[in-house]
Enzyme design. Structure first.
Site, mmCIF file in Angstrom:
data_model
loop_
_atom_site.group_PDB
_atom_site.id
_atom_site.type_symbol
_atom_site.label_atom_id
_atom_site.label_comp_id
_atom_site.label_asym_id
_atom_site.label_seq_id
_atom_site.Cartn_x
_atom_site.Cartn_y
_atom_site.Cartn_z
ATOM 1 N N ASP A 131 52.345 37.724 37.254
ATOM 2 C CA ASP A 131 52.278 38.793 38.243
ATOM 3 C C ASP A 131 53.577 38.877 39.038
ATOM 4 O OD1 ASP A 131 52.034 36.447 39.793
ATOM 5 O OD2 ASP A 131 49.883 36.686 40.056
ATOM 6 N N ASN A 189 38.745 32.601 46.886
ATOM 7 C CA ASN A 189 37.604 33.488 46.642
ATOM 8 C C ASN A 189 37.306 33.649 45.152
ATOM 9 O OD1 ASN A 189 39.710 35.082 45.786
ATOM 10 N ND2 ASN A 189 39.400 36.720 47.285
ATOM 11 N N HIS A 212 39.636 34.381 42.742
ATOM 12 C CA HIS A 212 40.484 35.315 41.999
ATOM 13 C C HIS A 212 41.475 34.573 41.101
ATOM 14 C CE1 HIS A 212 43.533 34.931 45.386
ATOM 15 N NE2 HIS A 212 44.328 34.882 44.333
ATOM 16 N N GLU A 253 41.058 40.430 42.169
ATOM 17 C CA GLU A 253 40.202 40.038 43.279
ATOM 18 C C GLU A 253 38.726 40.194 42.895
ATOM 19 O OE1 GLU A 253 41.305 38.641 45.873
ATOM 20 O OE2 GLU A 253 43.319 39.366 46.346
#
Length: 240
Positions: free
Chosen positions: A66, A133, A135, A140
């Site tokens: 990314d 969380n 991800h 997400e």
């Protein structure tokens, strides 16, 4: 899925070096794809040490998962992070290095350009970190398992983690990120996910023992035929 449990962050970094070195030695022209952040920081530096000690990556192709939308000179830049912790330390460079351009004036053209690179080079190994969380990349919670290379909006917890890790002011925190989608991640031949520290314990448990759901993107890795998950003692405290 192979689960490897180690004592701490340093042992996790050493294990990652072993896995990547084994891949490179078995296939000298391997396609390697990295992620950035606190989790792989020491690993990248130790891998550079291994290269300088004789591990040959001169025929390897190197990619990244990314890139933040923003300037290359910003503290959070994936390109700058890779240079600082890996490429600038090497005595011998990889055969090719590819990454996303966070400064690209046309996001659609940039996605097309990098998508063509992903189509040309099948990744032999894809390194992932794990968000608190659940991800992976910038996928997400709630992102479709059919997602492909896209520009993601960062959620509050991710932006907070980015701010803390890089010591940013509120106005400096990036809000978007180019990222491989779930489909892109799963296209790698071998996926290696690493997680360290108590803050990752919930996400580790949800990914490994919970329901396979888009609300925990990392849980989809259990559908891949060759996944290695490396966690330290603190990250594994909630596992049953």
């Amino acid at each position: 899925m192979e689960l490897i449990r180690v004592k701490d962050y340093h042992d996790m970094s050493d294990m990652l070096v072993k896995i990547f070195a084994r891949q490179i030695r078995s296939k000298p022209d391997s396609v390697l794809s990295f992620t950035t952040g606190k989790t792989p920081e020491e690993f990248l530096e130790k891998l550079a040490d291994a290269v300088n000690a004789g591990l040959d990556i001169s025929k390897c192709i190197c990619l990244n998962l990314d890139e933040y939308v923003g300037g290359r000179d910003m503290p959070y830049s994936v390109s700058a992070f890779m240079d600082n912790h890996f490429y600038s330390r090497l005595s011998v460079k990889p055969g090719e290095i590819y990454g996303l351009n966070g400064e690209a004036p046309d996001q659609e053209l940039e996605l097309k350009r990098y998508g063509e690179i992903l189509g040309e080079y099948v990744r032999d190994i894809q390194l992932l970190g794990l968000g608190t969380n659940g991800h992976i990349g910038a996928n997400e919670p709630g992102t479709s398992f059919n997602s492909a290379l896209f520009v993601a909006d960062s959620c509050a917890s991710t932006m907070r983690a980015t701010k803390e890790f890089f010591g940013l002011q509120d106005e400096q925190v990036p809000t978007q990120m180019y990222t491989m989608g779930i489909k892109d991640i799963l296209a790698a031949r071998h996926i290696v996910l690493a997680a360290s520290g108590r803050s990752k314990a919930w996400a580790v448990k949800a990914a490994i023992e919970g329901e396979i759901t888009e609300m925990v993107p990392a849980s989809v890795l259990r559908r891949h035929e060759h996944v290695t998950i490396i966690i330290d003692d603190e990250a594994g405290t909630l596992l049953e």
